[in-house]
Design an enzyme around this catalytic site. Sequence first.
Site, PDB file in Angstrom:
ATOM      1  N   GLU A 175      -1.739  -9.157   3.175  1.00  0.00           N
ATOM      2  CA  GLU A 175      -1.370  -9.543   4.495  1.00  0.00           C
ATOM      3  C   GLU A 175      -2.977 -10.130   5.217  1.00  0.00           C
ATOM      4  OE1 GLU A 175      -1.061  -6.587   3.778  1.00  0.00           O
ATOM      5  OE2 GLU A 175      -1.469  -4.986   5.293  1.00  0.00           O
TER       6      GLU A 175
ATOM      7  N   CYS B 193       0.817  -1.207   0.082  1.00  0.00           N
ATOM      8  CA  CYS B 193      -0.037  -0.190   0.141  1.00  0.00           C
ATOM      9  C   CYS B 193       0.841   1.246  -0.100  1.00  0.00           C
ATOM     10  CB  CYS B 193      -1.142  -0.173   1.043  1.00  0.00           C
ATOM     11  SG  CYS B 193      -2.579   0.805   0.632  1.00  0.00           S
TER      12      CYS B 193
ATOM     13  N   HIS C 216      -3.729  -5.030   0.396  1.00  0.00           N
ATOM     14  CA  HIS C 216      -3.135  -5.467   1.615  1.00  0.00           C
ATOM     15  C   HIS C 216      -3.122  -7.012   1.572  1.00  0.00           C
ATOM     16  CE1 HIS C 216      -2.813  -1.852   3.952  1.00  0.00           C
ATOM     17  NE2 HIS C 216      -3.602  -1.353   2.994  1.00  0.00           N
TER      18      HIS C 216
HETATM   19  N1  GLN Z   1      -2.039   6.705   2.967  1.00  0.00           N
HETATM   20  C1  GLN Z   1      -2.075   5.981   1.662  1.00  0.00           C
HETATM   21  C2  GLN Z   1      -3.444   6.121   0.853  1.00  0.00           C
HETATM   22  O1  GLN Z   1      -4.222   6.615   1.528  1.00  0.00           O
HETATM   23  C3  GLN Z   1      -1.669   4.537   2.089  1.00  0.00           C
HETATM   24  C4  GLN Z   1      -2.528   3.970   2.679  1.00  0.00           C
HETATM   25  C5  GLN Z   1      -2.274   2.434   3.318  1.00  0.00           C
HETATM   26  O2  GLN Z   1      -1.009   2.288   3.456  1.00  0.00           O
HETATM   27  N2  GLN Z   1      -3.227   1.752   3.652  1.00  0.00           N
HETATM   28  O3  GLN Z   1      -3.496   5.893  -0.411  1.00  0.00           O
END
Ligand code: GLN
Length: 536
Positions: free
Chosen positions: A512, A384, A510
Amino acid sequence: MSKTKYIFVTGGVTSSLGKGIIAASLAKLLQSSGFSVTIQKLDPYINIDPGTLNPYEHGECYVTEDGAETDLDLGHYERFLNIPTSQANNVTTGRIYQTVINKERKGDYLGKTVQIIPHITNEIKRRIQILGETGEFDIVITEIGGTVGDIESLPYVESVRQLQWELGDNNALVIHLTLVPYLAAAKELKTKPTQHSVKELMQSGVSPDILVCRTEHPINDGIREKLALFCNVKKEAIIESIDASTIYDVPNLMRKEGLDKVVLEKLNLQAKEEPKLIAWNNFLKHYKNPESTIEIGLIGKYVELQDAYKSILEAVGHAGAQNKVKVIIHAIHSEGINNTNVAEKLKNLSGIIVAPGFGDRGIEGKIEAVKYARENNIPFLGICLGMQMAVIEYARNVLHLKNANSIEMDSNTPHPVINLMEDQKKVTNKGGTMRLGAWDCKVSENSKTYQAYNTSSISERHRHRYEYNNQYSKQLEDAGLKATGINPKTGLVEIIEIPTHAWFVGVQYHPEYKSTVLNPHPLFVSFIKAAIKQNN
Ligand code: GLN
């Protein structure tokens, strides 16, 4: 199917005793006995969901397939049971009150005074029974967050009292998890805190059927007898829960103590088969007897609190067992990394993960870590925000786009390689408004990700507002950073890779959240495999 049975898990004496692990372990045993089981968590705080909470408060925010932002215990439930949870599996006091207040405004209670009993308790009881009423589950386990005696927990305990009464004998039971502390000076285990905590529960009209006692030393017969006598609990229902070297031992430990047996007896249910846990124990065998060790760096900004990256740590553990290695994770604070110390900090690592996150604290350190992994051919997984940092690093250092950044960190950047999504531009509320839950992705066939998944159609869970900016895709691709996973509906880039690198993958989603004991996530398995290769 016969009527759903309900198990309530309350906690006493202190928080952090591991109610979630006990609930998940019991569920695992009941599932392996042939029952369909799910677990629900009720959280007594007033936030509508944990989505707006800093990870320092309650650890990571877990995300379900249907896009609910939930307590991290739901991650344990999924990792243990290998079945997805949903919005209905996590309810907070905030959500309960919101529902009741919305109904009041609509006029549903017209003429009546709206009160904690019966209106709030009725809403709690309704939420508890939603999962049972789907007809999908023989047993629903409801974990009540917090500690008995807290003001916030009172309406929940009262709802349990009412439900036990309404559902009738053999249809519901209460497990109370307590602490039996060891006083080193007296060389004695002490039952008094448990006695007081059970008394507290009884004052609210709830008698526990089973006591699960967390302890650092075995509980002897004398202690069991004493607890049984003072707490009105049968001796065989006093269950020892001794500290374990891994949470994945707990189902076996609970089985040894007969927790599942006592539960089934009380619920008047017959096990359909012996819980053998064959695949589970096969995982444990590899998890506990690794053939070698590798060291991985996790670069993040919440590293002081292990729970902040719970699902990543567990996914790495699953992938390690699958590869028969022990993975030692070094959590490294991104705020402490700069271009003069990066080599010193990361030089002994066989793989580098750059963690998810929000806001600009520590991002320059993350970018340095990506650069180091890229230039030194060290297997890299960016998750992410970690993927977004990899795009920024490539834009700055390979394309030489000075001050390239994400709009999140620098709204005036001349090169917004990570941009706000179109449909996010109108969003002003912070809660529940990100891109959330499962989204499809098409993976290019000649990519490391394809090799990992062994398929081109995948679906993964998201939680973010910002995206890879497709206006830069031609430049980035031409310079060697390939977009290897695309959302088929929106064309948004989900995966980036450097094909010439040993293993360099960044994912906007994600992975995970979907790794379980029985299904370690392919991307983590593949990343660890690459790291092992690096190590040899
Ligand atoms: N802050 C980033 C976004 O909102 C990544 C979010 C995250 O790592 N879950 O796109």
